[in-house]
Design a protein around this motif. Sequence first.
Motif, PDB file in Angstrom:
ATOM      1  N   GLU A  79       0.784  -1.150   0.191  1.00 30.70           N
ATOM      2  CA  GLU A  79      -0.007   0.010  -0.194  1.00 30.70           C
ATOM      3  C   GLU A  79       0.729   1.286   0.018  1.00 30.70           C
ATOM      4  O   GLU A  79       0.612   2.335  -0.545  1.00 30.70           O
ATOM      5  N   ARG A  80       1.856   1.231   0.781  1.00 32.38           N
ATOM      6  CA  ARG A  80       2.955   2.342   0.640  1.00 32.38           C
ATOM      7  C   ARG A  80       3.646   2.592  -0.724  1.00 32.38           C
ATOM      8  O   ARG A  80       3.605   3.804  -1.199  1.00 32.38           O
ATOM      9  N   TRP A  81       3.732   1.647  -1.447  1.00 36.06           N
ATOM     10  CA  TRP A  81       4.302   1.725  -2.718  1.00 36.06           C
ATOM     11  C   TRP A  81       3.426   2.146  -3.582  1.00 36.06           C
ATOM     12  O   TRP A  81       3.606   3.066  -4.534  1.00 36.06           O
ATOM     13  N   LEU A  82       2.180   1.827  -3.482  1.00 32.03           N
ATOM     14  CA  LEU A  82       1.109   2.384  -4.322  1.00 32.03           C
ATOM     15  C   LEU A  82       0.646   3.651  -4.278  1.00 32.03           C
ATOM     16  O   LEU A  82       0.803   4.652  -5.278  1.00 32.03           O
ATOM     17  N   VAL A  83       0.873   4.110  -3.021  1.00 31.39           N
ATOM     18  CA  VAL A  83       0.531   5.627  -2.828  1.00 31.39           C
ATOM     19  C   VAL A  83       1.770   6.710  -3.026  1.00 31.39           C
ATOM     20  O   VAL A  83       1.356   7.591  -3.968  1.00 31.39           O
ATOM     21  N   ASP A  84       2.974   6.125  -2.834  1.00 30.81           N
ATOM     22  CA  ASP A  84       4.068   6.705  -3.418  1.00 30.81           C
ATOM     23  C   ASP A  84       3.982   6.785  -4.713  1.00 30.81           C
ATOM     24  O   ASP A  84       4.703   7.781  -5.407  1.00 30.81           O
ATOM     25  N   THR A  85       3.785   5.681  -5.586  1.00 28.60           N
ATOM     26  CA  THR A  85       3.865   5.674  -7.131  1.00 28.60           C
ATOM     27  C   THR A  85       2.820   6.680  -7.646  1.00 28.60           C
ATOM     28  O   THR A  85       3.271   7.469  -8.488  1.00 28.60           O
ATOM     29  N   VAL A  86       1.622   6.716  -7.111  1.00 24.77           N
ATOM     30  CA  VAL A  86       0.703   7.608  -7.509  1.00 24.77           C
ATOM     31  C   VAL A  86       1.031   8.896  -7.302  1.00 24.77           C
ATOM     32  O   VAL A  86       0.686   9.948  -8.281  1.00 24.77           O
ATOM     33  N   ARG A  87       1.470   9.172  -6.196  1.00 21.95           N
ATOM     34  CA  ARG A  87       2.005  10.542  -6.019  1.00 21.95           C
ATOM     35  C   ARG A  87       3.191  11.209  -6.926  1.00 21.95           C
ATOM     36  O   ARG A  87       2.884  12.402  -7.397  1.00 21.95           O
ATOM     37  N   ARG A  88       3.961  10.319  -7.127  1.00 14.29           N
ATOM     38  CA  ARG A  88       5.014  10.870  -8.053  1.00 14.29           C
ATOM     39  C   ARG A  88       4.407  11.084  -9.320  1.00 14.29           C
ATOM     40  O   ARG A  88       5.002  12.015 -10.224  1.00 14.29           O
ATOM     41  N   GLN A  89       3.702  10.415  -9.880  1.00 10.24           N
ATOM     42  CA  GLN A  89       2.949  10.345 -11.271  1.00 10.24           C
ATOM     43  C   GLN A  89       2.145  11.469 -11.327  1.00 10.24           C
ATOM     44  O   GLN A  89       2.041  12.195 -12.461  1.00 10.24           O
ATOM     45  N   ALA A  90       1.385  11.795 -10.215  1.00 14.54           N
ATOM     46  CA  ALA A  90       0.545  12.778 -10.149  1.00 14.54           C
ATOM     47  C   ALA A  90       1.425  14.239 -10.365  1.00 14.54           C
ATOM     48  O   ALA A  90       0.756  15.062 -11.008  1.00 14.54           O
ATOM     49  N   GLN A  91       2.339  14.175  -9.750  1.00 15.05           N
ATOM     50  CA  GLN A  91       3.241  15.263  -9.677  1.00 15.05           C
ATOM     51  C   GLN A  91       3.916  15.578 -10.976  1.00 15.05           C
ATOM     52  O   GLN A  91       3.952  16.858 -11.564  1.00 15.05           O
ATOM     53  N   ALA A  92       4.157  14.485 -11.652  1.00 15.63           N
ATOM     54  CA  ALA A  92       4.912  14.471 -12.734  1.00 15.63           C
ATOM     55  C   ALA A  92       3.954  14.999 -14.055  1.00 15.63           C
ATOM     56  O   ALA A  92       4.082  15.712 -15.092  1.00 15.63           O
ATOM     57  N   ALA A  93       2.605  14.566 -13.603  1.00 16.03           N
ATOM     58  CA  ALA A  93       1.380  14.860 -14.679  1.00 16.03           C
ATOM     59  C   ALA A  93       0.722  16.228 -14.254  1.00 16.03           C
ATOM     60  O   ALA A  93      -0.173  16.943 -15.091  1.00 16.03           O
ATOM     61  N   GLY A  94       1.225  16.901 -13.443  1.00 15.81           N
ATOM     62  CA  GLY A  94       0.585  18.323 -12.859  1.00 15.81           C
ATOM     63  C   GLY A  94      -0.791  18.073 -12.376  1.00 15.81           C
ATOM     64  O   GLY A  94      -1.593  19.080 -12.966  1.00 15.81           O
ATOM     65  N   ILE A  95      -1.147  17.223 -11.772  1.00 11.56           N
ATOM     66  CA  ILE A  95      -2.663  17.143 -11.186  1.00 11.56           C
ATOM     67  C   ILE A  95      -2.297  17.094  -9.685  1.00 11.56           C
ATOM     68  O   ILE A  95      -1.354  16.807  -9.135  1.00 11.56           O
TER      69      ILE A  95
END
Length: 302
Positions: A79-95
């Motif tokens: 679950e920690r990996w899921l949240v961290d991965t989505v957070r990085r991707q969201a930041q990279a996507a600008g959302i």
Amino acid sequence: MFKRIALFLATNLAVLLLLSIVMSVLQALGFNIKGNGALLTMAAVFGFGGAFISLLLSKWMAKMGTGAVVISEPRNETERWLVDTVRRQAQAAGIGMPEVAVYDAPEINAFATGANRNNALVAVSTGLLRAMDRDEAEAVLAHEVSHVANGDMVTMALVQGVLNTFVIVLARLVGRVIDGYLGGNRDGSPGLGYYAIVFVLDLVFGLFASMIAMWFSRYREFRADAGGARLAGRDKMIRALERLALTYGENTLPKQVQAFGISGAVGHGLSKLMRSHPPLEERIAALRNAPAEPVRGLGVVS
């Protein structure tokens, strides 16, 4: 396959029939909706209203329909990996950071939904977590984040609203012409057969409108795959789709979010026109043939 198509058409027909009844009742109560301007206004209110109510309720309906549990505090390393991965991707996507959830289902799938790109939900199935490695799962998450970044949920609601309005207006305009010709009512007043004619036209035009909506849905999948390749890497995105091609099973997602899942059933011939997702082999080929783009440096938490 045909049962799903029948249910899909029946649902749309029920909505259009309800709109027909409401408009007929309003007309009987004295509301003048015979004029083209008034008809267009009423059609837009009903056509867009239903689409946007569904959009506003999409997160809640998805959570209720799948039993998805939002990760507020990670309970384990996955679950920690899921949240961290989505957070990085969201930041990279600008959302904005989406809510991240897990739902219990055997198939490999994930979906994204929400009324706007800064308040979305990204959910993955337990089947995906069991069957995919981290690289493949990262690509799936990137695909879903791309759906959010592209504004696909709002755009789909707009497209559906336009199509609903088109069906409502065109069915009634054509219905008046046919009824006037068959009944000799050249003054434009509806005859007894008018409502039966409109009922049939709602079904026919609704079928074509659904084909257009599904074409757009398939186009969105290619865009989301390309976005996933930019965020996570093209090789990872291709590997994830290849895994889906090998292990795809029955889609248990609720109808309102099936179009936003990573995969969906595809048909052949006419039934293919009613599918929300293109064949996986076409998606893989599109990624392989696309120009190489730089990866945005999203590492995988090990």
